[in-house]
Design a protein around this motif. Structure first.
Motif, mmCIF file in Angstrom:
data_model
loop_
_atom_site.group_PDB
_atom_site.id
_atom_site.type_symbol
_atom_site.label_atom_id
_atom_site.label_comp_id
_atom_site.label_asym_id
_atom_site.label_seq_id
_atom_site.Cartn_x
_atom_site.Cartn_y
_atom_site.Cartn_z
ATOM 1 N N TYR A 135 -10.277 0.613 -11.126
ATOM 2 C CA TYR A 135 -8.906 0.564 -11.652
ATOM 3 C C TYR A 135 -8.404 2.055 -12.253
ATOM 4 O O TYR A 135 -9.353 2.471 -13.213
ATOM 5 C CB TYR A 135 -8.240 -0.347 -12.381
ATOM 6 C CG TYR A 135 -8.349 -1.882 -11.969
ATOM 7 C CD1 TYR A 135 -7.052 -2.163 -11.356
ATOM 8 C CD2 TYR A 135 -9.387 -2.629 -12.141
ATOM 9 C CE1 TYR A 135 -7.032 -3.433 -10.867
ATOM 10 C CE2 TYR A 135 -9.323 -3.910 -11.466
ATOM 11 C CZ TYR A 135 -8.160 -4.336 -10.955
ATOM 12 O OH TYR A 135 -8.055 -5.685 -10.196
ATOM 13 N N ASP A 193 7.742 -4.692 -9.285
ATOM 14 C CA ASP A 193 6.744 -5.143 -8.415
ATOM 15 C C ASP A 193 5.421 -4.702 -9.144
ATOM 16 O O ASP A 193 5.358 -3.478 -9.671
ATOM 17 C CB ASP A 193 6.361 -4.365 -7.033
ATOM 18 C CG ASP A 193 7.489 -5.023 -6.018
ATOM 19 O OD1 ASP A 193 8.239 -5.998 -6.142
ATOM 20 O OD2 ASP A 193 7.773 -4.096 -4.819
ATOM 21 N N GLY A 194 4.329 -5.757 -9.028
ATOM 22 C CA GLY A 194 2.913 -5.566 -9.697
ATOM 23 C C GLY A 194 2.486 -4.534 -8.864
ATOM 24 O O GLY A 194 2.039 -4.584 -7.727
ATOM 25 N N LEU A 195 1.831 -3.421 -9.398
ATOM 26 C CA LEU A 195 1.149 -2.180 -8.814
ATOM 27 C C LEU A 195 0.055 -1.856 -9.548
ATOM 28 O O LEU A 195 -0.040 -1.762 -10.749
ATOM 29 C CB LEU A 195 2.162 -1.277 -8.692
ATOM 30 C CG LEU A 195 3.560 -1.231 -7.857
ATOM 31 C CD1 LEU A 195 4.179 0.190 -7.953
ATOM 32 C CD2 LEU A 195 3.125 -1.386 -6.370
ATOM 33 N N TYR A 196 -1.154 -1.639 -8.844
ATOM 34 C CA TYR A 196 -2.329 -0.901 -9.329
ATOM 35 C C TYR A 196 -2.986 0.014 -8.437
ATOM 36 O O TYR A 196 -2.549 -0.124 -7.198
ATOM 37 C CB TYR A 196 -3.262 -1.969 -9.974
ATOM 38 C CG TYR A 196 -3.764 -2.867 -8.681
ATOM 39 C CD1 TYR A 196 -4.908 -2.827 -7.908
ATOM 40 C CD2 TYR A 196 -3.035 -4.365 -8.679
ATOM 41 C CE1 TYR A 196 -5.159 -3.705 -7.003
ATOM 42 C CE2 TYR A 196 -3.307 -5.164 -7.714
ATOM 43 C CZ TYR A 196 -4.503 -4.720 -7.053
ATOM 44 O OH TYR A 196 -4.921 -5.878 -6.026
ATOM 45 N N ALA A 237 2.196 -5.683 -12.969
ATOM 46 C CA ALA A 237 0.815 -6.228 -12.671
ATOM 47 C C ALA A 237 0.122 -6.810 -14.082
ATOM 48 O O ALA A 237 -0.559 -7.862 -13.922
ATOM 49 C CB ALA A 237 0.000 -5.090 -12.172
ATOM 50 N N GLU A 238 0.301 -6.179 -15.285
ATOM 51 C CA GLU A 238 -0.367 -6.738 -16.300
ATOM 52 C C GLU A 238 0.341 -8.098 -16.572
ATOM 53 O O GLU A 238 -0.312 -8.964 -17.136
ATOM 54 C CB GLU A 238 0.192 -6.013 -17.680
ATOM 55 C CG GLU A 238 -0.576 -4.466 -17.554
ATOM 56 C CD GLU A 238 -0.205 -3.746 -18.745
ATOM 57 O OE1 GLU A 238 -1.120 -3.073 -19.556
ATOM 58 O OE2 GLU A 238 1.093 -3.592 -19.074
ATOM 59 N N HIS A 245 0.443 -14.308 -4.051
ATOM 60 C CA HIS A 245 1.114 -13.064 -3.962
ATOM 61 C C HIS A 245 0.978 -12.405 -2.830
ATOM 62 O O HIS A 245 0.212 -12.717 -1.907
ATOM 63 C CB HIS A 245 0.207 -12.029 -4.925
ATOM 64 C CG HIS A 245 0.215 -12.404 -6.349
ATOM 65 N ND1 HIS A 245 -0.892 -13.014 -6.943
ATOM 66 C CD2 HIS A 245 1.101 -12.300 -7.438
ATOM 67 C CE1 HIS A 245 -0.749 -13.606 -8.068
ATOM 68 N NE2 HIS A 245 0.381 -12.912 -8.656
ATOM 69 N N MET A 295 1.938 -10.206 -14.386
ATOM 70 C CA MET A 295 1.568 -11.212 -13.138
ATOM 71 C C MET A 295 0.201 -11.745 -13.266
ATOM 72 O O MET A 295 -0.277 -12.831 -13.144
ATOM 73 C CB MET A 295 1.442 -10.347 -12.124
ATOM 74 C CG MET A 295 1.483 -10.884 -10.569
ATOM 75 S SD MET A 295 1.503 -9.926 -9.216
ATOM 76 C CE MET A 295 3.236 -9.385 -9.420
ATOM 77 N N PHE A 296 -0.934 -10.908 -13.899
ATOM 78 C CA PHE A 296 -2.394 -11.495 -13.702
ATOM 79 C C PHE A 296 -2.663 -11.722 -15.405
ATOM 80 O O PHE A 296 -4.037 -11.877 -15.422
ATOM 81 C CB PHE A 296 -3.194 -10.272 -13.310
ATOM 82 C CG PHE A 296 -2.943 -10.000 -11.662
ATOM 83 C CD1 PHE A 296 -3.237 -10.925 -10.777
ATOM 84 C CD2 PHE A 296 -2.246 -8.894 -11.415
ATOM 85 C CE1 PHE A 296 -3.042 -11.085 -9.608
ATOM 86 C CE2 PHE A 296 -1.844 -8.858 -9.815
ATOM 87 C CZ PHE A 296 -2.370 -9.716 -9.029
ATOM 88 N N GLU A 342 -3.753 -3.075 -19.001
ATOM 89 C CA GLU A 342 -4.255 -1.799 -18.293
ATOM 90 C C GLU A 342 -5.540 -1.611 -18.789
ATOM 91 O O GLU A 342 -6.569 -1.175 -18.352
ATOM 92 C CB GLU A 342 -2.968 -0.725 -17.955
ATOM 93 C CG GLU A 342 -3.656 0.424 -17.374
ATOM 94 C CD GLU A 342 -2.647 1.379 -17.241
ATOM 95 O OE1 GLU A 342 -2.530 2.069 -16.229
ATOM 96 O OE2 GLU A 342 -2.071 1.783 -18.324
ATOM 97 N N VAL A 392 -2.478 0.481 -13.780
ATOM 98 C CA VAL A 392 -2.151 -0.710 -13.640
ATOM 99 C C VAL A 392 -0.546 -0.599 -14.199
ATOM 100 O O VAL A 392 -0.364 -0.430 -15.636
ATOM 101 C CB VAL A 392 -2.870 -1.808 -14.296
ATOM 102 C CG1 VAL A 392 -2.211 -3.250 -14.387
ATOM 103 C CG2 VAL A 392 -4.299 -1.613 -13.829
#
Length: 109
Positions: free
Chosen positions: A38, A27-30, A45-46, A100, A48-49, A53, A41
């Motif tokens: 931030y 899962d994308g987490l930050y 998540a890197e 998302h 996904m977006f 980081e 990251v």
């Protein structure tokens, strides 16, 4: 002194293990601090977006994504931070044309 050294070693290994888990989760987490900057990251998540980081660390989420200001996502993040309550919402982010499921877990830091 020996007990303190053991405790510090255990704390460090626990921290390292948590960092490894965070980095490798699918899962994308930050993580954002109380000023919306931030602090972490993960790889998902890197991807996904389409960010790195290193380009986000220390920067405010709202400076990185000013188009989110005033949106439902913005309002939900603000409320979660103010109340400490967990929340979930689905958010479509047009610049990358992705939807998302966003889960918010405010912490004390």
């Amino acid at each position: 002194l020996e007990a303190r050294t053991r405790a510090l070693g255990l704390a460090e290994s626990t921290r390292d293990e948590l960092a490894r888990i965070f980095a490798t989760m699918s899962d994308g987490l930050y993580h954002l601090d109380k000023d919306w900057r931030y602090t972490r990251v993960n790889r998902a998540a890197e991807e996904m977006f389409n960010v790195k980081e290193a380009d986000l660390l220390g920067r405010s989420m709202w400076d990185v994504y000013p188009d989110l200001y005033g949106t439902r996502l913005y309002t939900t993040f603000q409320q979660a931070m103010e109340t400490g309550a967990h929340d979930t919402l689905e958010n479509h982010y047009a610049p990358i044309d992705r939807t998302h499921l966003v889960r918010l877990f405010p912490g004390t830091d």
